[in-house]
Design a protein around this motif. Structure first.
Motif, PDB file in Angstrom:
ATOM      1  N   LEU A 170      60.861  49.546  -8.488  1.00  0.00           N
ATOM      2  CA  LEU A 170      62.045  49.055  -7.380  1.00  0.00           C
ATOM      3  C   LEU A 170      62.171  50.315  -6.229  1.00  0.00           C
ATOM      4  CD1 LEU A 170      64.836  48.332  -9.983  1.00  0.00           C
ATOM      5  CD2 LEU A 170      63.676  46.983  -8.572  1.00  0.00           C
ATOM      6  N   ILE A 171      61.385  51.346  -6.474  1.00  0.00           N
ATOM      7  CA  ILE A 171      61.502  52.175  -5.381  1.00  0.00           C
ATOM      8  C   ILE A 171      60.384  52.548  -4.657  1.00  0.00           C
ATOM      9  CG2 ILE A 171      62.265  54.589  -4.795  1.00  0.00           C
ATOM     10  CD1 ILE A 171      64.568  52.794  -5.639  1.00  0.00           C
ATOM     11  N   ASP A 172      59.321  53.027  -5.444  1.00  0.00           N
ATOM     12  CA  ASP A 172      58.103  53.341  -4.730  1.00  0.00           C
ATOM     13  C   ASP A 172      57.516  52.315  -3.961  1.00  0.00           C
ATOM     14  OD1 ASP A 172      58.770  55.872  -5.416  1.00  0.00           O
ATOM     15  OD2 ASP A 172      57.418  55.820  -7.250  1.00  0.00           O
ATOM     16  N   SER A 173      57.252  51.057  -4.654  1.00  0.00           N
ATOM     17  CA  SER A 173      56.541  49.995  -4.170  1.00  0.00           C
ATOM     18  C   SER A 173      57.183  49.344  -3.018  1.00  0.00           C
ATOM     19  CB  SER A 173      56.524  48.897  -5.383  1.00  0.00           C
ATOM     20  OG  SER A 173      57.845  48.347  -5.565  1.00  0.00           O
ATOM     21  N   GLN A 174      58.318  49.824  -2.400  1.00  0.00           N
ATOM     22  CA  GLN A 174      58.639  49.294  -1.194  1.00  0.00           C
ATOM     23  C   GLN A 174      58.076  49.777  -0.201  1.00  0.00           C
ATOM     24  OE1 GLN A 174      62.870  49.472  -0.680  1.00  0.00           O
ATOM     25  NE2 GLN A 174      63.529  49.323  -2.628  1.00  0.00           N
ATOM     26  N   ALA A 175      57.259  50.711  -0.281  1.00  0.00           N
ATOM     27  CA  ALA A 175      56.326  51.050   0.755  1.00  0.00           C
ATOM     28  C   ALA A 175      55.161  50.141   0.948  1.00  0.00           C
ATOM     29  CB  ALA A 175      55.542  52.480   0.642  1.00  0.00           C
ATOM     30  N   VAL A 176      54.825  49.059   0.065  1.00  0.00           N
ATOM     31  CA  VAL A 176      53.746  48.429   0.238  1.00  0.00           C
ATOM     32  C   VAL A 176      54.185  46.905   0.431  1.00  0.00           C
ATOM     33  CG1 VAL A 176      51.729  47.323  -1.142  1.00  0.00           C
ATOM     34  CG2 VAL A 176      52.414  49.995  -1.637  1.00  0.00           C
ATOM     35  N   GLY A 223      70.780  46.719  -3.551  1.00  0.00           N
ATOM     36  CA  GLY A 223      70.802  48.015  -4.302  1.00  0.00           C
ATOM     37  C   GLY A 223      69.582  49.029  -4.041  1.00  0.00           C
ATOM     38  N   ALA A 224      68.404  48.267  -4.333  1.00  0.00           N
ATOM     39  CA  ALA A 224      67.101  49.087  -4.312  1.00  0.00           C
ATOM     40  C   ALA A 224      66.709  49.587  -2.900  1.00  0.00           C
ATOM     41  CB  ALA A 224      66.176  48.451  -5.013  1.00  0.00           C
ATOM     42  N   THR A 225      67.083  48.461  -2.054  1.00  0.00           N
ATOM     43  CA  THR A 225      66.708  48.963  -0.523  1.00  0.00           C
ATOM     44  C   THR A 225      67.585  49.906  -0.033  1.00  0.00           C
ATOM     45  OG1 THR A 225      67.865  46.990   0.182  1.00  0.00           O
ATOM     46  CG2 THR A 225      65.486  46.533  -0.142  1.00  0.00           C
ATOM     47  N   PHE A 258      66.637  62.634   3.468  1.00  0.00           N
ATOM     48  CA  PHE A 258      65.578  63.477   3.155  1.00  0.00           C
ATOM     49  C   PHE A 258      64.647  63.537   4.368  1.00  0.00           C
ATOM     50  CE2 PHE A 258      67.532  63.102  -1.052  1.00  0.00           C
ATOM     51  CZ  PHE A 258      67.832  64.490  -1.409  1.00  0.00           C
ATOM     52  N   HIS A 259      64.669  62.744   5.388  1.00  0.00           N
ATOM     53  CA  HIS A 259      63.787  62.620   6.356  1.00  0.00           C
ATOM     54  C   HIS A 259      62.260  62.416   5.974  1.00  0.00           C
ATOM     55  CE1 HIS A 259      67.006  64.260   8.844  1.00  0.00           C
ATOM     56  NE2 HIS A 259      67.344  65.277   7.970  1.00  0.00           N
ATOM     57  N   ASP A 260      62.198  61.302   5.080  1.00  0.00           N
ATOM     58  CA  ASP A 260      60.976  60.999   4.606  1.00  0.00           C
ATOM     59  C   ASP A 260      60.400  59.761   5.666  1.00  0.00           C
ATOM     60  OD1 ASP A 260      58.711  60.071   3.303  1.00  0.00           O
ATOM     61  OD2 ASP A 260      59.724  59.808   1.520  1.00  0.00           O
ATOM     62  N   PRO A 261      59.462  60.211   6.405  1.00  0.00           N
ATOM     63  CA  PRO A 261      58.812  59.460   7.241  1.00  0.00           C
ATOM     64  C   PRO A 261      58.107  58.241   6.712  1.00  0.00           C
ATOM     65  CG  PRO A 261      57.501  61.256   7.316  1.00  0.00           C
ATOM     66  CD  PRO A 261      58.580  61.536   6.554  1.00  0.00           C
ATOM     67  N   TYR A 262      57.722  58.323   5.328  1.00  0.00           N
ATOM     68  CA  TYR A 262      56.866  57.140   4.841  1.00  0.00           C
ATOM     69  C   TYR A 262      57.662  56.113   4.102  1.00  0.00           C
ATOM     70  CZ  TYR A 262      53.252  60.701   5.356  1.00  0.00           C
ATOM     71  OH  TYR A 262      52.437  61.753   6.076  1.00  0.00           O
ATOM     72  N   MET A 263      58.970  56.484   3.751  1.00  0.00           N
ATOM     73  CA  MET A 263      59.670  55.421   3.225  1.00  0.00           C
ATOM     74  C   MET A 263      60.705  54.943   4.483  1.00  0.00           C
ATOM     75  SD  MET A 263      58.440  55.202   0.181  1.00  0.00           S
ATOM     76  CE  MET A 263      59.795  54.406  -0.746  1.00  0.00           C
ATOM     77  N   GLU A 264      60.647  55.236   5.151  1.00  0.00           N
ATOM     78  CA  GLU A 264      61.644  54.651   6.351  1.00  0.00           C
ATOM     79  C   GLU A 264      61.437  53.308   6.720  1.00  0.00           C
ATOM     80  OE1 GLU A 264      61.818  57.102   9.977  1.00  0.00           O
ATOM     81  OE2 GLU A 264      63.037  58.812   8.888  1.00  0.00           O
ATOM     82  N   ALA A 265      62.304  52.478   6.835  1.00  0.00           N
ATOM     83  CA  ALA A 265      62.008  50.938   7.066  1.00  0.00           C
ATOM     84  C   ALA A 265      61.384  50.831   8.595  1.00  0.00           C
ATOM     85  CB  ALA A 265      63.298  50.159   6.997  1.00  0.00           C
ATOM     86  N   GLY A 266      60.710  50.121   8.817  1.00  0.00           N
ATOM     87  CA  GLY A 266      60.190  49.795  10.265  1.00  0.00           C
ATOM     88  C   GLY A 266      59.021  50.568  10.942  1.00  0.00           C
ATOM     89  N   ARG A 267      58.929  51.661  10.198  1.00  0.00           N
ATOM     90  CA  ARG A 267      57.488  52.559  10.608  1.00  0.00           C
ATOM     91  C   ARG A 267      56.399  52.049   9.898  1.00  0.00           C
ATOM     92  NH1 ARG A 267      58.852  58.267  11.959  1.00  0.00           N
ATOM     93  NH2 ARG A 267      56.732  58.369  11.626  1.00  0.00           N
ATOM     94  N   PRO A 268      55.325  52.240  10.802  1.00  0.00           N
ATOM     95  CA  PRO A 268      53.852  51.726  10.326  1.00  0.00           C
ATOM     96  C   PRO A 268      53.550  52.665   9.293  1.00  0.00           C
ATOM     97  CG  PRO A 268      53.872  52.993  12.424  1.00  0.00           C
ATOM     98  CD  PRO A 268      55.178  52.780  12.245  1.00  0.00           C
ATOM     99  N   ILE A 269      53.011  52.029   8.273  1.00  0.00           N
ATOM    100  CA  ILE A 269      52.483  52.726   7.022  1.00  0.00           C
ATOM    101  C   ILE A 269      51.076  53.287   7.023  1.00  0.00           C
ATOM    102  CG2 ILE A 269      52.365  52.543   4.549  1.00  0.00           C
ATOM    103  CD1 ILE A 269      54.619  50.546   4.527  1.00  0.00           C
ATOM    104  N   GLN A 270      50.802  54.439   6.798  1.00  0.00           N
ATOM    105  CA  GLN A 270      49.464  55.095   6.817  1.00  0.00           C
ATOM    106  C   GLN A 270      48.764  54.272   5.579  1.00  0.00           C
ATOM    107  OE1 GLN A 270      48.523  57.054   9.260  1.00  0.00           O
ATOM    108  NE2 GLN A 270      50.627  57.075   9.865  1.00  0.00           N
ATOM    109  N   TRP A 271      47.494  53.994   5.825  1.00  0.00           N
ATOM    110  CA  TRP A 271      46.650  53.615   4.757  1.00  0.00           C
ATOM    111  C   TRP A 271      46.435  54.444   3.616  1.00  0.00           C
ATOM    112  CZ3 TRP A 271      42.232  55.838   3.185  1.00  0.00           C
ATOM    113  CH2 TRP A 271      41.942  57.053   3.773  1.00  0.00           C
ATOM    114  N   TRP A 272      46.260  55.584   3.632  1.00  0.00           N
ATOM    115  CA  TRP A 272      45.903  56.603   2.639  1.00  0.00           C
ATOM    116  C   TRP A 272      47.253  56.312   1.522  1.00  0.00           C
ATOM    117  CZ3 TRP A 272      49.625  60.354   1.975  1.00  0.00           C
ATOM    118  CH2 TRP A 272      50.157  60.924   3.236  1.00  0.00           C
TER     119      TRP A 272
END
Length: 126
Positions: free
Chosen positions: A55-61, A70-72, A82-96
């Motif tokens: 529900l949480i981690d896979s939202q990045a994929v 509720g999960a989103t 927590f200023h997490d740039p990898y989980m922010e909506a609308g940001r490009p996701i890094q391949w790694w």
């Protein structure tokens, strides 16, 4: 007239009695199923990480439209708080980062799901 009162000392903590109480509580409740403390800790780990990963981690994929509101909202709050740039909506996701999440989904969920019920069978341990 001045009277002097004797201050009563605080009772000493009896660690031996406390450990016996914990042991008795364990044997009466959770230990009655025949599982050890390690088995219960591992079962709790597996049972808690499967829904968190899905529900949480896979939202990045995956697209956010497949998740409950509720999960989103929880991921949005976490990314903002927590200023997490990898989980922010609308940001490009890094391949790694995407590859790490895919590995987590493939290995952690696929391996944890069958292990959880094994602990509930009597006599089964790692």
């Amino acid at each position: 007239m001045l009277t002097i009162r004797r201050v009563q000392e605080a009772p000493q903590f009896d660690l031996f009695a406390f450990s016996n109480c914990l042991r008795a509580c364990w044997e009466a409740t959770l230990g009655a199923m025949g599982l050890s403390v390690l088995d219960w800790l591992l079962l709790g780990f597996f049972a808690s990480h499967i829904p968190i990963t899905i529900l949480i981690d896979s939202q990045a994929v995956f697209p956010r439209s497949v998740y409950p509101q509720g999960a989103t909202d929880l991921v949005d709050w976490y990314a903002h708080e927590f200023h997490d740039p990898y989980m922010e909506a609308g940001r490009p996701i890094q391949w790694w980062f995407t590859s790490f999440v895919v590995c987590e989904l493939l290995f952690q969920v696929c391996q944890s799901a069958p292990l959880g019920p094994r602990f509930l069978q009597h006599g089964e341990t790692l």
